[in-house]
Design a protein around this motif. Sequence first.
Motif, PDB file in Angstrom:
ATOM      1  N   GLU A  11       0.833  -1.208   0.000  1.00 11.31           N
ATOM      2  CA  GLU A  11       0.000   0.000   0.000  1.00 11.31           C
ATOM      3  C   GLU A  11       0.868   1.257   0.000  1.00 11.31           C
ATOM      4  OE1 GLU A  11      -3.912  -1.618   2.449  1.00 11.31           O
ATOM      5  OE2 GLU A  11      -2.207  -0.823   3.567  1.00 11.31           O
ATOM      6  N   ALA A  12       1.950   1.226   0.774  1.00  9.53           N
ATOM      7  CA  ALA A  12       2.847   2.381   0.849  1.00  9.53           C
ATOM      8  C   ALA A  12       3.469   2.662  -0.517  1.00  9.53           C
ATOM      9  CB  ALA A  12       3.929   2.145   1.892  1.00  9.53           C
ATOM     10  N   ILE A  13       3.864   1.615  -1.214  1.00 14.64           N
ATOM     11  CA  ILE A  13       4.429   1.788  -2.554  1.00 14.64           C
ATOM     12  C   ILE A  13       3.398   2.395  -3.488  1.00 14.64           C
ATOM     13  CG2 ILE A  13       5.279   0.544  -4.584  1.00 14.64           C
ATOM     14  CD1 ILE A  13       6.589  -1.439  -2.546  1.00 14.64           C
ATOM     15  N   GLU A  14       2.169   1.918  -3.409  1.00 17.43           N
ATOM     16  CA  GLU A  14       1.097   2.450  -4.252  1.00 17.43           C
ATOM     17  C   GLU A  14       0.839   3.924  -3.953  1.00 17.43           C
ATOM     18  OE1 GLU A  14      -3.642   1.651  -4.752  1.00 17.43           O
ATOM     19  OE2 GLU A  14      -2.354  -0.116  -4.587  1.00 17.43           O
ATOM     20  N   VAL A  15       0.814   4.278  -2.677  1.00 15.32           N
ATOM     21  CA  VAL A  15       0.619   5.677  -2.277  1.00 15.32           C
ATOM     22  C   VAL A  15       1.772   6.539  -2.795  1.00 15.32           C
ATOM     23  CG1 VAL A  15       0.608   7.241  -0.287  1.00 15.32           C
ATOM     24  CG2 VAL A  15      -0.816   5.191  -0.271  1.00 15.32           C
ATOM     25  N   ALA A  16       2.987   6.041  -2.665  1.00 16.35           N
ATOM     26  CA  ALA A  16       4.161   6.794  -3.123  1.00 16.35           C
ATOM     27  C   ALA A  16       4.102   7.040  -4.628  1.00 16.35           C
ATOM     28  CB  ALA A  16       5.442   6.049  -2.751  1.00 16.35           C
ATOM     29  N   VAL A  17       3.751   6.017  -5.396  1.00 16.89           N
ATOM     30  CA  VAL A  17       3.660   6.161  -6.851  1.00 16.89           C
ATOM     31  C   VAL A  17       2.540   7.123  -7.224  1.00 16.89           C
ATOM     32  CG1 VAL A  17       3.131   4.930  -9.001  1.00 16.89           C
ATOM     33  CG2 VAL A  17       4.728   3.935  -7.364  1.00 16.89           C
ATOM     34  N   ASP A  18       1.399   7.010  -6.545  1.00 15.38           N
ATOM     35  CA  ASP A  18       0.290   7.937  -6.811  1.00 15.38           C
ATOM     36  C   ASP A  18       0.689   9.373  -6.504  1.00 15.38           C
ATOM     37  OD1 ASP A  18      -1.367   5.868  -7.610  1.00 15.38           O
ATOM     38  OD2 ASP A  18      -2.479   5.780  -5.716  1.00 15.38           O
ATOM     39  N   ARG A  19       1.467   9.550  -5.481  1.00 11.05           N
ATOM     40  CA  ARG A  19       1.871  10.892  -5.041  1.00 11.05           C
ATOM     41  C   ARG A  19       2.944  11.507  -5.938  1.00 11.05           C
ATOM     42  NH1 ARG A  19       2.868  12.697   1.116  1.00 11.05           N
ATOM     43  NH2 ARG A  19       3.605  14.786   0.670  1.00 11.05           N
ATOM     44  N   GLY A  21       4.303   9.918  -8.983  1.00 12.75           N
ATOM     45  CA  GLY A  21       4.193   9.611 -10.398  1.00 12.75           C
ATOM     46  C   GLY A  21       5.446   9.052 -11.045  1.00 12.75           C
ATOM     47  N   GLU A  22       6.312   8.481 -10.258  1.00 11.19           N
ATOM     48  CA  GLU A  22       7.551   7.890 -10.774  1.00 11.19           C
ATOM     49  C   GLU A  22       7.478   6.382 -10.562  1.00 11.19           C
ATOM     50  OE1 GLU A  22       9.958   9.582 -12.274  1.00 11.19           O
ATOM     51  OE2 GLU A  22       9.122  11.560 -11.910  1.00 11.19           O
ATOM     52  N   ASP A  23       8.565   5.681 -10.927  1.00 11.77           N
ATOM     53  CA  ASP A  23       8.610   4.247 -10.658  1.00 11.77           C
ATOM     54  C   ASP A  23       8.613   4.023  -9.145  1.00 11.77           C
ATOM     55  OD1 ASP A  23      11.582   3.564  -9.695  1.00 11.77           O
ATOM     56  OD2 ASP A  23      11.685   5.088 -11.258  1.00 11.77           O
ATOM     57  N   GLU A  24       8.405   2.789  -8.735  1.00  7.90           N
ATOM     58  CA  GLU A  24       8.259   2.476  -7.313  1.00  7.90           C
ATOM     59  C   GLU A  24       9.442   2.941  -6.476  1.00  7.90           C
ATOM     60  OE1 GLU A  24       7.662  -1.741  -7.281  1.00  7.90           O
ATOM     61  OE2 GLU A  24       5.563  -1.559  -7.875  1.00  7.90           O
ATOM     62  N   THR A  25      10.635   2.590  -6.896  1.00 11.03           N
ATOM     63  CA  THR A  25      11.824   2.903  -6.107  1.00 11.03           C
ATOM     64  C   THR A  25      12.021   4.407  -5.969  1.00 11.03           C
ATOM     65  OG1 THR A  25      12.832   0.848  -6.871  1.00 11.03           O
ATOM     66  CG2 THR A  25      14.295   2.474  -5.882  1.00 11.03           C
ATOM     67  N   THR A  26      11.882   5.127  -7.061  1.00 10.15           N
ATOM     68  CA  THR A  26      12.067   6.578  -7.037  1.00 10.15           C
ATOM     69  C   THR A  26      10.996   7.249  -6.176  1.00 10.15           C
ATOM     70  OG1 THR A  26      13.059   6.502  -9.229  1.00 10.15           O
ATOM     71  CG2 THR A  26      12.272   8.654  -8.467  1.00 10.15           C
ATOM     72  N   SER A  27       9.756   6.819  -6.313  1.00  9.71           N
ATOM     73  CA  SER A  27       8.672   7.411  -5.533  1.00  9.71           C
ATOM     74  C   SER A  27       8.866   7.188  -4.040  1.00  9.71           C
ATOM     75  CB  SER A  27       7.329   6.827  -5.987  1.00  9.71           C
ATOM     76  OG  SER A  27       7.038   7.217  -7.305  1.00  9.71           O
ATOM     77  N   VAL A  28       9.278   5.986  -3.655  1.00 11.00           N
ATOM     78  CA  VAL A  28       9.539   5.704  -2.242  1.00 11.00           C
ATOM     79  C   VAL A  28      10.731   6.529  -1.750  1.00 11.00           C
ATOM     80  CG1 VAL A  28      10.284   3.902  -0.628  1.00 11.00           C
ATOM     81  CG2 VAL A  28       8.448   3.437  -2.256  1.00 11.00           C
ATOM     82  N   ALA A  29      11.743   6.699  -2.591  1.00 10.15           N
ATOM     83  CA  ALA A  29      12.888   7.542  -2.220  1.00 10.15           C
ATOM     84  C   ALA A  29      12.442   8.977  -1.962  1.00 10.15           C
ATOM     85  CB  ALA A  29      13.943   7.501  -3.310  1.00 10.15           C
TER      86      ALA A  29
END
Length: 63
Positions: A11-19, A21-29
């Motif tokens: 869920e956190a990865i999905e929220v990060a990507v939604d927020r 708009g980058e790939d998973e790793t970049t969004s979480v970073a």
Amino acid sequence: MEDWYILTEAEAIEVAVDRHGEDETTSVAYCAFETWGDRNDPEYQFWFGLFLKLIQQKHVGWA
């Protein structure tokens, strides 16, 4: 980010990507960078730990 502590990693990865708009790793970073300031902050540790997990999954061989 409010209520980050109730999110599963998926869920956190999905929220990060939604927020971000980058790939998973970049969004979480980006989420980790947003909470950077106090490395003992539980929210920072959560996002940074998740970032490290994603990086390790993508690492192949010695390259």
